[in-house]
Design a protein around this motif. Structure first.
Motif: not given
Ligand SMILES: [Fe+2]
Length: 350
Positions: A56-60, A112-114, A131-133, A172-174
């Motif tokens: 979904t994105h480039c994760h950190a 927005g998140h990335t 993802g993290d949006a 993407g997370h919880d």
């Molecule tokens: Fe993220």
């Protein structure tokens, strides 16, 4: 559609496996590097053909398992081209449709998140992977990696809240054990952007989160800019003594075909009872009888000088046996897949 939600407990990341039940073609959303053998085992056991991994994105906060999956299954690596990441052979931009069998996912840009964040929507509009949006009762932080709270507000309002109320949201997370939500539910109850929140409400909230930098940032970002390829270009080493496969159940297994041709270099521990050892199925030449209910107490009798193969009737009790021996400190241990039943069938063929 086949659907599985998987968790990486160390980073609280969700990975999603989706497949066309008939064609067996699959995609894996946001795989985690450290969970590669678990996820690969599930894909193999379900008889799926992995077409692509989709980040979904480039994760950190964790390293993607995309490169490892491409090595294992020849799957394509999907990510937004905006990051300029190495190894990406499936660039994902807004409007692209990723097909797997008769199923598909539509790519929506939700920056927005990335700035390269994507969401994936199933063809029937029944599920969205955000993802993290958009998170369950939350939204991804916007304070680094070109994050922008104004952009994220627009992404959620225009690209996600335009989906049907019934559309299920898979984040993407919880960090609180919540697994999913729905668009209708988040539109009403999301404390940052739900209930008619305006842009200044959202931005004010996001700009005052005061979160510490992710612990993994310095490691995860450069690795993810190679789609998870290790710096030396080598996959983490599997056990070197034999072709051990980790099952989705977490059992280290080895095939009887391999054991037959390496019998002299191994020690075989049979964990059945004495009557079975000398019973109808017989036992493997040179096997040592050590019944399962005595194994914990007698594990120290087994030397670590040769790899240990644990066997029972069908490979169930011996899976427990192998786990007991690993806990007792033996490192080169595997369960004989299929046990004596498969061993006997194989010797009939030989
Ligand atoms: Fe993220």
């Amino acid at each position: 559609m086949l659907f599985r939600q998987l968790l990486d407990p160390a980073s609280n990341t969700y990975t999603y496996l989706l497949a066309d039940e008939r064609a067996r073609d699959a995609v894996l959303i946001d795989p985690v590097f450290e969970q590669h053998s678990r996820d690969a085992a599930l894909i193999r056991e379900l008889g799926l053909r992995l077409i692509a991994t989709l980040d979904t994105h480039c994760h950190a906060d964790h390293v993607t398992g995309a490169w490892l999956m491409s090595k294992a299954f020849g799957s394509q690596i999907g990510l937004s081209p905006l990051y300029g990441a190495k190894n990406v052979d499936l660039p994902l931009s807004h409007g692209k449709v990723v097909r797997f069998g008769d199923e598909s996912l539509e790519v929506r840009a939700t920056p927005g998140h990335t700035d390269g964040c994507l969401s994936f929507v199933t063809a029937d509009g029944g599920m969205v992977f955000t993802g993290d949006a958009l998170l369950v009762r939350g939204a991804g932080r916007t304070d680094f990696q070109n994050g922008d709270a104004h952009k994220l507000f627009g992404s959620i309002k225009e690209q996600l809240f335009s989906l049907p109320d019934s559309c299920l949201v898979y984040p993407g997370h919880d960090y609180e054990g919540r697994t999913s939500s729905s668009i209708g539910e988040e539109r009403e109850h999301n404390p940052r952007i739900g209930g008619g929140a305006r842009e200044e409400d959202f931005v004010g909230y996001m700009e005052n989160l005061g979160l510490p930098h992710p612990k993994q940032l310095a490691v995860a970002l450069p690795a993810n800019l190679r789609a998870g390829e290790p710096e030396d270009g080598r996959a983490p080493s599997a056990p070197s003594w034999g072709p051990v496969v980790t099952t989705y159940a977490g059992v280290w297994e080895i095939s009887p075909e391999w054991v037959v041709s390496h019998q002299g270099e191994l020690q075989v521990i049979d964990v059945r009872c004495a009557a079975e050892f000398d019973g109808e199925l017989g036992h493997i030449d040179g096997a040592r009888l050590l019944p399962l209910d005595e194994l914990r107490a007698r594990a120290s009798e087994i030397k670590d000088d040769r790899p240990v193969i644990v066997v029972c009737q069908t490979g169930k009790r011996s899976a427990m046996g192998a786990s007991i021996l690993r806990k007792a400190g033996l490192t080169r241990v595997a369960n004989l897949a299929g046990g004596m039943v498969r061993w006997r069938d194989l010797s009939r063929v030989r």
